[in-house]
Design a protein around this motif. Structure first.
Motif, mmCIF file in Angstrom:
data_model
loop_
_atom_site.group_PDB
_atom_site.id
_atom_site.type_symbol
_atom_site.label_atom_id
_atom_site.label_comp_id
_atom_site.label_asym_id
_atom_site.label_seq_id
_atom_site.Cartn_x
_atom_site.Cartn_y
_atom_site.Cartn_z
ATOM 1 N N ARG A 195 0.852 -1.183 0.000
ATOM 2 C CA ARG A 195 0.000 0.000 0.000
ATOM 3 C C ARG A 195 0.889 1.234 0.000
ATOM 4 O O ARG A 195 2.060 1.151 0.345
ATOM 5 C CB ARG A 195 -0.913 -0.007 1.238
ATOM 6 C CG ARG A 195 -2.097 -0.948 1.086
ATOM 7 C CD ARG A 195 -2.843 -1.150 2.380
ATOM 8 N NE ARG A 195 -2.028 -1.844 3.362
ATOM 9 C CZ ARG A 195 -1.907 -3.157 3.433
ATOM 10 N NH1 ARG A 195 -2.564 -3.935 2.610
ATOM 11 N NH2 ARG A 195 -1.123 -3.716 4.338
ATOM 12 N N PHE A 199 -5.635 -5.082 -8.108
ATOM 13 C CA PHE A 199 -5.175 -4.053 -7.169
ATOM 14 C C PHE A 199 -3.749 -4.288 -6.686
ATOM 15 O O PHE A 199 -3.195 -3.449 -5.989
ATOM 16 C CB PHE A 199 -6.104 -4.014 -5.937
ATOM 17 C CG PHE A 199 -6.301 -5.365 -5.294
ATOM 18 C CD1 PHE A 199 -5.363 -5.871 -4.422
ATOM 19 C CD2 PHE A 199 -7.427 -6.136 -5.585
ATOM 20 C CE1 PHE A 199 -5.533 -7.123 -3.840
ATOM 21 C CE2 PHE A 199 -7.608 -7.384 -5.010
ATOM 22 C CZ PHE A 199 -6.646 -7.879 -4.141
ATOM 23 N N GLN A 217 3.091 -16.586 -0.881
ATOM 24 C CA GLN A 217 2.112 -15.565 -1.280
ATOM 25 C C GLN A 217 0.806 -16.249 -1.652
ATOM 26 O O GLN A 217 -0.268 -15.707 -1.494
ATOM 27 C CB GLN A 217 2.630 -14.761 -2.471
ATOM 28 C CG GLN A 217 3.288 -13.475 -2.080
ATOM 29 C CD GLN A 217 4.790 -13.651 -1.948
ATOM 30 O OE1 GLN A 217 5.353 -14.570 -2.523
ATOM 31 N NE2 GLN A 217 5.413 -12.791 -1.197
ATOM 32 N N GLN A 264 -11.439 -10.453 0.330
ATOM 33 C CA GLN A 264 -11.326 -9.066 -0.172
ATOM 34 C C GLN A 264 -12.650 -8.325 -0.290
ATOM 35 O O GLN A 264 -12.746 -7.161 0.100
ATOM 36 C CB GLN A 264 -10.596 -8.992 -1.534
ATOM 37 C CG GLN A 264 -9.348 -9.841 -1.671
ATOM 38 C CD GLN A 264 -8.217 -9.454 -0.727
ATOM 39 O OE1 GLN A 264 -8.287 -8.471 -0.017
ATOM 40 N NE2 GLN A 264 -7.167 -10.261 -0.685
ATOM 41 N N ASP A 322 -8.759 -11.051 4.848
ATOM 42 C CA ASP A 322 -8.353 -9.703 4.448
ATOM 43 C C ASP A 322 -9.493 -9.090 3.638
ATOM 44 O O ASP A 322 -10.137 -9.802 2.842
ATOM 45 C CB ASP A 322 -7.143 -9.726 3.496
ATOM 46 C CG ASP A 322 -5.845 -10.117 4.169
ATOM 47 O OD1 ASP A 322 -5.766 -10.064 5.404
ATOM 48 O OD2 ASP A 322 -4.914 -10.487 3.438
ATOM 49 N N SER A 347 -5.789 1.185 -1.989
ATOM 50 C CA SER A 347 -4.683 2.107 -2.233
ATOM 51 C C SER A 347 -4.176 1.880 -3.658
ATOM 52 O O SER A 347 -3.728 0.781 -3.979
ATOM 53 C CB SER A 347 -3.591 1.807 -1.196
ATOM 54 O OG SER A 347 -2.384 2.447 -1.499
HETATM 55 N N1 SAH Z 1 -1.739 -13.378 -1.447
HETATM 56 C C1 SAH Z 1 -2.650 -12.866 -0.536
HETATM 57 C C2 SAH Z 1 -2.519 -11.400 -0.199
HETATM 58 C C3 SAH Z 1 -1.228 -10.715 -0.167
HETATM 59 S S1 SAH Z 1 -1.316 -8.986 0.104
HETATM 60 C C4 SAH Z 1 -4.054 -13.081 -1.073
HETATM 61 O O1 SAH Z 1 -4.268 -13.266 -2.234
HETATM 62 O O2 SAH Z 1 -4.964 -12.988 -0.312
HETATM 63 C C5 SAH Z 1 -2.097 -8.857 1.678
HETATM 64 C C6 SAH Z 1 -3.361 -8.080 1.658
HETATM 65 O O3 SAH Z 1 -3.133 -6.722 1.370
HETATM 66 C C7 SAH Z 1 -4.355 -8.503 0.601
HETATM 67 O O4 SAH Z 1 -5.068 -9.626 0.977
HETATM 68 C C8 SAH Z 1 -5.219 -7.280 0.447
HETATM 69 O O5 SAH Z 1 -6.305 -7.317 1.316
HETATM 70 C C9 SAH Z 1 -4.297 -6.141 0.820
HETATM 71 N N2 SAH Z 1 -3.941 -5.358 -0.359
HETATM 72 C C10 SAH Z 1 -3.204 -5.753 -1.415
HETATM 73 N N3 SAH Z 1 -3.122 -4.758 -2.329
HETATM 74 C C11 SAH Z 1 -3.827 -3.710 -1.827
HETATM 75 C C12 SAH Z 1 -4.121 -2.404 -2.296
HETATM 76 N N4 SAH Z 1 -3.700 -1.974 -3.479
HETATM 77 N N5 SAH Z 1 -4.872 -1.595 -1.513
HETATM 78 C C13 SAH Z 1 -5.319 -2.018 -0.303
HETATM 79 N N6 SAH Z 1 -5.082 -3.243 0.174
HETATM 80 C C14 SAH Z 1 -4.341 -4.092 -0.564
#
Ligand code: SAH
Ligand code: SF4
Ligand code: F3S
Length: 456
Positions: free
Chosen positions: A53, A171, A209, A274, A312, A346
């Motif tokens: 982020r 994202f 990941q 998500q 998440d 973000s």
């Molecule tokens: N591989 C995992 C996530 C890795 S990133 C999966 O697929 O679930 C960890 C967390 O950060 C993600 O699950 C997401 O909720 C958050 N995240 C990732 N990119 C983001 C962004 N651009 N803005 C806000 N949250 C983000």
């Protein structure tokens, strides 16, 4: 004898970075580096960064600013302080980092840590060195064994089994910063787990990941994560197994069955969704629907009724309407989470969603996040409150804040504070939960009236 060189490694971001920092310390230990407690007085500072982020990436530049002052001070005292930037910001920004922050000596992407000594040497002789290629070799195959830097460790450890991501959620920067999905071979993982067990580790968390996309070379073809878990569950000394982070699309039948069949696999799963809106899931390229997720949760709970879930969530993804957000709230109500992380969307440079014309205004994001977090907090409190009066096995991990107190974890990853002698560190003991706070539980060893009084 020359004085040992000192390295301070600062870690941002996810557990994979925590693991990598430990492995960089192993690589540097072979070069004669010892761990420093602080950047002051260190010869080398490594920032192992996160790009997930906007705020995460910004923190790195302000930290470099602080280090630049230390570097100048060291120089006027006739010493050298070298600064290396590793991790996902290093991969994403590469040479831009040295252009923007000339105090930086080396930039090294996550797949090149085994080359760290050579990169530092190049920087020493030729000025700032940047290495962000994805080398063909597996970095872990070219590192000294785990524990080289710190053979004494606590009873829990991370072990990266899979790296990279091929999912390309619209994202997310991870596919660009960590590269394509790759799995370590079974034999190397078993060898590392055995070494960790010999160093006193009782609980292993397998990392990736997309850890459940694991397809590692085994003695008889590619193994799934479920097979790997059952192999590791047979290792003497390893009493508890966990894995993170999983993608709903890779939650295969055999992995769900592993939750039923493996006692050592803890009843707790981080399974991010998500969003609860099909429209947003599609725009995110998650490639599953809300119902697919709910069905997976049902199957997991049928396999392991006491399974607790964590997740998440992203609020304010471009185009998210009030009604999409309500779908997320309803999904959370339906699932019931023991714990969760939630974020405002973000925009990340280079990701498809960042170019959308439909960005959600900041105050709307903030309001949605507050509502979602209230609900998730309530669920976490209720989950923890449900533990009061129960006796649960706790792995005692470290000393507590008060003398005579130890802190451990329940099977559901809750922190448990308990009065217990230091001799019990590393043991799994039955603890009666006396009181439940929102973030941690307070317990007593059964039969220990003094402990119960101290807590009451
Ligand atoms: N591989 C995992 C996530 C890795 S990133 C999966 O697929 O679930 C960890 C967390 O950060 C993600 O699950 C997401 O909720 C958050 N995240 C990732 N990119 C983001 C962004 N651009 N803005 C806000 N949250 C983000
Ligand atoms: Fe990012 Fe999606 Fe890959 Fe997770 S699955 S790392 S959120 S692209
Ligand atoms: Fe951050 Fe990279 Fe992990 S972006 S979350 S450190 S994979």
């Amino acid at each position: 004898m020359a004085e040992a060189k000192k390295v301070f490694i600062k870690t941002y971001g996810c557990q994979m970075n925590v693991y990598d920092s430990g492995r960089m310390a192993d690589v540097l230990a072979r070069e004669g580096y010892e761990a420093a407690e602080a950047p002051e007085g260190a010869d080398l500072v490594v920032l192992n960064t996160c790009h997930i982020r906007e705020k995460a990436a910004e923190k790195v530049y302000s930290e470099i600013g602080r280090l630049r002052i230390l570097k100048e001070r060291a120089r006027s005292a006739g010493r050298d302080l070298r600064i290396a930037v590793a991790g996902c910001v290093a991969q994403a920004e590469g040479a831009e980092i040295v252009a923007r922050a000339p105090a930086v000596d080396a930039v090294v992407g996550p797949q090149s840590y085994h080359r760290l000594p050579a990169i530092l040497e190049r920087a020493r002789t030729g000025g700032p060195a940047v290495e962000t290629e994805f080398p063909p070799e597996d970095k872990f195959d070219h590192m000294p064994p785990v524990g080289t830097a710190a053979p004494k460790r606590g009873p829990t450890a991370f072990l990266t089994v899979q790296e990279g991501c091929d999912k390309f959620c619209t994202f997310c920067v991870v596919p660009y910063t960590r590269g394509a999905e790759a799995s370590r071979p079974v034999a190397r993982i078993v060898e590392e787990a055995e070494r960790l067990a010999a160093q006193g580790v009782r609980e292993l968390t397998l990392l990736g990941q997309n850890v459940n996309a694991y397809r590692g070379a085994g003695p008889d073809g590619a193994w799934s994560l479920a097979r790997l878990l059952s192999r590791l569950a047979a290792l003497p000394g390893i009493e508890r197994l966990r894995y993170t982070t999983s993608h709903p699309r890779d939650m295969g039948e055999d992995l769900i069955a592993a939750h039923r069949d493996l006692d050592r696999l803890m009843p707790y799963l981080h399974l991010p969704v998500q969003s609860g809106s099909d429209r947003i899931l599609k725009a995110m390229n998650r490639r599953h629907r809300r119902d697919d997720y709910l069905r997976i949760v049902d199957r997991l709970r049928a396999a392991r009724p006491d399974l607790a879930l964590s997740g998440d969530f992203i609020v304010g993804f471009p185009g998210e309407t009030d009604s999409d957000f309500e779908d997320t709230m309803r999904l959370v109500e339906t699932v019931g989470y023991a714990q969760a992380y939630s974020f405002k969307y973000s925009p990340r440079p280079g990701t498809p969603a960042a170019d959308s014309a439909a960005h959600v205004p900041e105050p709307v994001k903030a309001e949605r996040l507050a509502r979602l977090q209230d609900l998730l907090d309530c669920q976490q409190k209720a989950f923890n409150a449900g533990m009061a009066g129960r006796t649960v096995p706790v792995l005692l991990e470290k000393a507590g804040r008060r003398p005579g107190q130890l802190i451990g974890r329940s099977p559901w990853l809750q922190a448990v504070q308990v009065d217990a002698p230091p001799a019990l560190l590393g043991a799994i003991v039955d603890v009666r939960i006396v009181e439940a706070g929102s973030n941690s539980l307070f317990g007593a060893l059964p039969g220990n009236r003094a402990t119960m009084r101290a807590i009451a």
